[in-house]
Write a protein that holds these residues in place. Structure first.
Motif, short mmCIF file in Angstrom:
data_model
loop_
_atom_site.label_atom_id
_atom_site.label_comp_id
_atom_site.label_asym_id
_atom_site.label_seq_id
_atom_site.Cartn_x
_atom_site.Cartn_y
_atom_site.Cartn_z
N TYR A 19 0.84 -1.20 0.00
CA TYR A 19 0.00 0.00 0.00
C TYR A 19 0.87 1.26 0.00
N GLY A 117 -9.66 -1.58 -10.58
CA GLY A 117 -8.74 -2.62 -10.16
C GLY A 117 -7.74 -2.96 -11.24
N LEU A 264 -8.48 1.86 -3.13
CA LEU A 264 -7.57 1.10 -2.27
C LEU A 264 -8.24 0.58 -1.01
N ILE A 270 -10.13 -4.18 -4.50
CA ILE A 270 -8.78 -4.60 -4.13
C ILE A 270 -8.65 -6.10 -3.95
N PHE A 273 -6.31 -7.89 -6.37
CA PHE A 273 -4.93 -7.42 -6.55
C PHE A 273 -3.93 -8.54 -6.28
#
Length: 342
Positions: A19, A117, A264, A270, A273
């Motif tokens: 992050y 995304g 995020l 997310i 990811f």
């Protein structure tokens, strides 16, 4: 590797170096977005341009689809087959983690959609290439990425969306910022921090069309006007409301906060990811604190201090082991087709 399976995992993600590195990269790009564009070309530019040319070979199907033309799967098959050779040819890289981000940056061939995304996967691709030294991190290089590379990527994605009528992935519908994108608004607002034009100009459809080349923000709004019907205030009420914000500084700040909360920080986005050695799912860091050393943008992005990679110009994190590499089978096959294997 996908690691986010619950809402609790999202809270953990917000405290990882993955992050921090993603937000740091977006921050550094915004910091240099106001620079002058150059006329150079990076390996990533060349790769994206080749993918765009390849799209000519995969026309949409004859059957009319309101959303999601399955013909896009043929282009995705090309990308999957040739992704590694393209990375090698343009960037001298044969890395499975980098390939993961490249393949994830253009929508889902299964769901026939594209959203933030997938856009995040492109940001991850840029970050990974910087860590490997395949993209430079000095101010001029970051400006080039904002002015040329990011725009080339979004032009290709816009073409995919229009050609194959890709569904919005995770769209909030009429009340969302944009059905497909977020980053053009973030970098675009940063580009306009010194502009004499006011945010109110974005409500003028003709002005947006004529000024598409001036800013990614204008390009994004013009694309929305292109693919949606009806009055701007009706089909894009959030963008219309933002046009009443008094300054680009406030728009830029708000965009970063919106991205942190709606991309995020949102599980539906997310959860897909992929975490890699470039953006790892690691032990939680100390609670994120705002970085107040860089105004006006940095205080809008939560960052774990001291974790961001590439902060110094030209520095590269030592993630790739030195030594001889085995040629990837797909790269070798591509070289043989081209008569380059020796």
């Amino acid at each position: 590797m996908k690691r986010i399976r619950t809402e609790a995992d999202v809270a953990t993600f917000l405290r990882t170096s993955a992050y921090s590195r993603l937000t740091h990269r977006l921050q550094t790009l915004c910091r240099e977005a106001r620079g002058a564009a150059d006329h150079g070309n990076t390996g990533l530019d060349g790769l994206l341009e080749e993918l765009n040319k390849a799209l000519d070979n995969y026309p949409p199907g004859n059957t009319k689809h309101r959303f999601g033309d399955p013909s896009v799967r043929d282009w995705h098959a090309f990308l999957k087959e040739h992704g590694m050779p393209l990375l090698f040819r343009h960037l001298n890289i044969t890395d499975e983690d980098v390939l993961t981000y490249l393949l994830g940056a253009f929508g889902s061939p299964e769901r026939l959609d594209y959203g933030t995304g997938h856009e995040l996967s492109f940001l991850a691709l840029v970050e990974a290439l910087m860590q490997l030294g395949a993209l430079a991190t000095d101010a001029n290089a970051l400006t080039h990425i904002c002015k040329r590379t990011v725009r080339t990527y979004f032009s290709l994605v816009q073409r995919l969306i229009k050609t194959y009528k890709l569904e919005p992935a995770g769209s909030h519908g009429v009340w969302g910022l944009d059905d497909h994108f977020a980053i053009p608004y973030i970098i675009g607002a940063a580009e306009l921090l010194d502009s004499e034009l006011q945010p109110s100009i974005t409500a003028d459809k003709a002005a947006m069309e004529s000024r598409r080349a001036d800013s990614l923000y204008f390009e994004a709004v013009a694309f929305v006007n292109e693919v949606k019907k009806g009055p701007f205030w009706e089909h894009s009420p959030m963008l219309y409301d933002i046009s009443a914000v008094p300054s680009w500084q406030k728009v830029a700040s708000g965009m970063h906060k919106l991205y942190a909360a709606e991309v995020l920080g949102k599980f539906p986005v997310i959860q897909h990811f992929a975490f890699t050695r470039f953006l790892p799912w690691d032990a939680p860091l100390r609670p994120i604190e705002p970085d107040i050393t860089q105004q006006p943008l940095a205080n809008t992005i939560g960052m774990a201090t001291g974790v961001g990679v590439g902060g110094a110009a030209g520095t590269v994190a030592p993630f790739e082991a030195s030594g001889a590499r085995t040629v990837h089978p797909k790269v070798l096959a591509d070289m043989r087709r081209r008569g380059e294997s020796g």
